[in-house]
Design a protein around this motif. Structure first.
Motif, short mmCIF file in Angstrom:
data_model
loop_
_atom_site.label_atom_id
_atom_site.label_comp_id
_atom_site.label_asym_id
_atom_site.label_seq_id
_atom_site.Cartn_x
_atom_site.Cartn_y
_atom_site.Cartn_z
N GLN A 1 0.81 -1.22 0.00
CA GLN A 1 0.00 0.00 0.00
C GLN A 1 0.85 1.27 0.00
O GLN A 1 0.46 2.28 -0.60
CB GLN A 1 -0.92 -0.01 1.22
CG GLN A 1 -2.00 1.06 1.20
CD GLN A 1 -2.84 1.03 2.46
OE1 GLN A 1 -2.36 1.33 3.55
NE2 GLN A 1 -4.12 0.68 2.32
N LYS A 2 1.99 1.24 0.66
CA LYS A 2 2.82 2.43 0.79
C LYS A 2 3.18 3.04 -0.56
O LYS A 2 3.00 4.25 -0.77
CB LYS A 2 4.08 2.08 1.60
CG LYS A 2 5.05 3.24 1.78
CD LYS A 2 4.45 4.38 2.59
CE LYS A 2 5.46 5.49 2.81
NZ LYS A 2 4.89 6.65 3.53
N PRO A 3 3.68 2.27 -1.54
CA PRO A 3 3.98 2.85 -2.86
C PRO A 3 2.74 3.36 -3.59
O PRO A 3 2.81 4.34 -4.34
CB PRO A 3 4.64 1.71 -3.63
CG PRO A 3 4.97 0.67 -2.64
CD PRO A 3 4.10 0.87 -1.46
N ALA A 4 1.61 2.68 -3.39
CA ALA A 4 0.37 3.10 -4.07
C ALA A 4 -0.05 4.50 -3.64
O ALA A 4 -0.63 5.26 -4.42
CB ALA A 4 -0.75 2.09 -3.79
N LEU A 5 0.24 4.84 -2.38
CA LEU A 5 -0.14 6.15 -1.85
C LEU A 5 0.68 7.29 -2.44
O LEU A 5 0.36 8.46 -2.23
CB LEU A 5 -0.02 6.15 -0.32
CG LEU A 5 -1.08 5.30 0.40
CD1 LEU A 5 -0.70 5.06 1.85
CD2 LEU A 5 -2.45 5.99 0.33
N ARG A 6 1.73 6.98 -3.18
CA ARG A 6 2.49 8.02 -3.87
C ARG A 6 1.75 8.48 -5.12
O ARG A 6 2.02 9.55 -5.65
CB ARG A 6 3.87 7.49 -4.28
CG ARG A 6 4.76 7.07 -3.12
CD ARG A 6 6.01 6.40 -3.64
NE ARG A 6 6.79 5.81 -2.55
CZ ARG A 6 7.70 4.84 -2.72
NH1 ARG A 6 7.92 4.36 -3.95
NH2 ARG A 6 8.36 4.37 -1.70
N HIS A 7 0.83 7.65 -5.61
CA HIS A 7 0.14 7.95 -6.87
C HIS A 7 -1.36 8.20 -6.70
O HIS A 7 -1.99 8.76 -7.59
CB HIS A 7 0.34 6.78 -7.84
CG HIS A 7 1.77 6.38 -8.03
ND1 HIS A 7 2.66 7.11 -8.79
CD2 HIS A 7 2.47 5.33 -7.53
CE1 HIS A 7 3.84 6.52 -8.77
NE2 HIS A 7 3.76 5.44 -8.01
N ALA A 8 -1.94 7.78 -5.58
CA ALA A 8 -3.39 7.93 -5.38
C ALA A 8 -3.65 8.41 -3.96
O ALA A 8 -2.80 8.31 -3.08
CB ALA A 8 -4.09 6.59 -5.63
N SER A 9 -4.85 8.94 -3.76
CA SER A 9 -5.22 9.46 -2.43
C SER A 9 -5.54 8.32 -1.47
O SER A 9 -5.76 7.18 -1.88
CB SER A 9 -6.44 10.38 -2.56
OG SER A 9 -7.59 9.61 -2.91
#
Length: 299
Positions: A171-179
């Protein structure tokens, strides 16, 4: 990070801790009438409905392509497998014990980060894992009473801890691209889809369960899932995974108090000792190295 942002992230983490603590107690209550898979599907479906409604109202849109791998992995493992394993585990052990064993998760998060993110394997991490594993064994022995059922429960709680760790690291990397809202809403939706094989069980069990149990399931979906997972993602986007994991150390203590008040169940002394070992291992693994200060005595 500004002081204002830091305080908001801390407040969000606090909301997560309280709601996740209440989830361990609510699961015990609803688990008397719902099987693990059906309860997971009902919880995720309730959460997904609320979250997708907010997405539509706020016009948050669909996450970009770069965020989808992390969302998909966290959705299947954290929202899906984690909830089924935790529900099943809590049918074998009390809420406080489950919370203590699942809280090995931060150690596993550090382990996965060291492997996948090339952060290495510090000696304190390995020592902490050994202590936590010993604690899990003590909990299993204390709860087993010579049978296999509760040992299975502790094992399932460890599976929940492992899938939680996988979900956080993804989840951590996904939060760099989405809210935070997008990551949580679509992750919850994917988890609900992954649990669709339990739809038949859910329909049959809802028809037989008392209204209080069904409302308990809906509560799990709206608050510990829709609200708490969003506040978690909000805080995670503004700090490190290790620091967020550290905020969950207080969960077992809160759960023991809540389960004592609501369910009149408190783990035995040996079980508590094992749980303390689990938490001690996590603390050892995350302890910061002390800085040595040297003083020049020459004039």
């Amino acid at each position: 990070m500004s002081t204002g942002t830091d305080r908001r992230a801390l407040a969000a983490a606090g909301v997560t801790v309280l709601l996740w603590s209440s989830a361990f107690v609510a699961i015990r209550g609803a688990g008397e009438y719902f099987s693990p898979g059906a309860l997971a599907l009902g919880r995720l479906a309730s959460g997904a409905i609320v979250l997708m409604a907010i997405v539509l109202i706020r016009r948050a849109g669909v996450p970009p392509k770069a965020a989808w791998p992390g969302i998909a992995v966290s959705g299947v493992f954290w929202f899906g497998v984690y909830m089924v394993a935790l529900n099943w585990g809590e049918q074998q052990v009390d809420a406080g014990t489950a919370a203590m064993v699942v809280n090995v998760g931060p150690v596993l998060i550090a382990l996965l980060s060291g492997w996948l993110l090339k952060e290495g394997f510090p000696p304190k991490l390995m020592a902490g894992m050994a202590v936590s594993f010993a604690g899990a064994v003590v909990v299993g022995i204390s709860m087993s009473s010579g049978g296999k059922a509760t040992i299975l429960g502790v094992g399932l709680c460890l599976v929940a801890a492992a899938t939680w760790a996988v979900g956080v690291v993804a989840q951590k990397p996904a939060l760099r691209h989405a809210s935070a809202l997008q990551v949580t809403a679509y992750g919850c939706l994917i988890g609900a889809v992954a649990c669709l094989p339990f739809a038949g069980q859910l329909v049959g069990e809802v028809a037989k369960a008392p209204l209080s149990a069904t409302l308990n399931m809906v509560y799990l979906g709206v608050f510990p899932t829709a609200v708490a997972f969003t506040t978690w993602a909000y805080a995670l986007a503004r700090t490190t995974a290790g620091k967020m994991g550290a905020t969950t150390y207080v969960v077992p203590a809160v759960v023991v108090v809540m389960s004592w008040i609501a369910l009149r169940e408190v783990p035995g002394w040996l079980t508590l000792a094992g749980g303390v070992l689990c938490l001690a291992g996590v603390a050892v693994s995350r302890a910061k190295k002390r800085e040595t200060i040297t003083v020049d005595a020459t004039v």
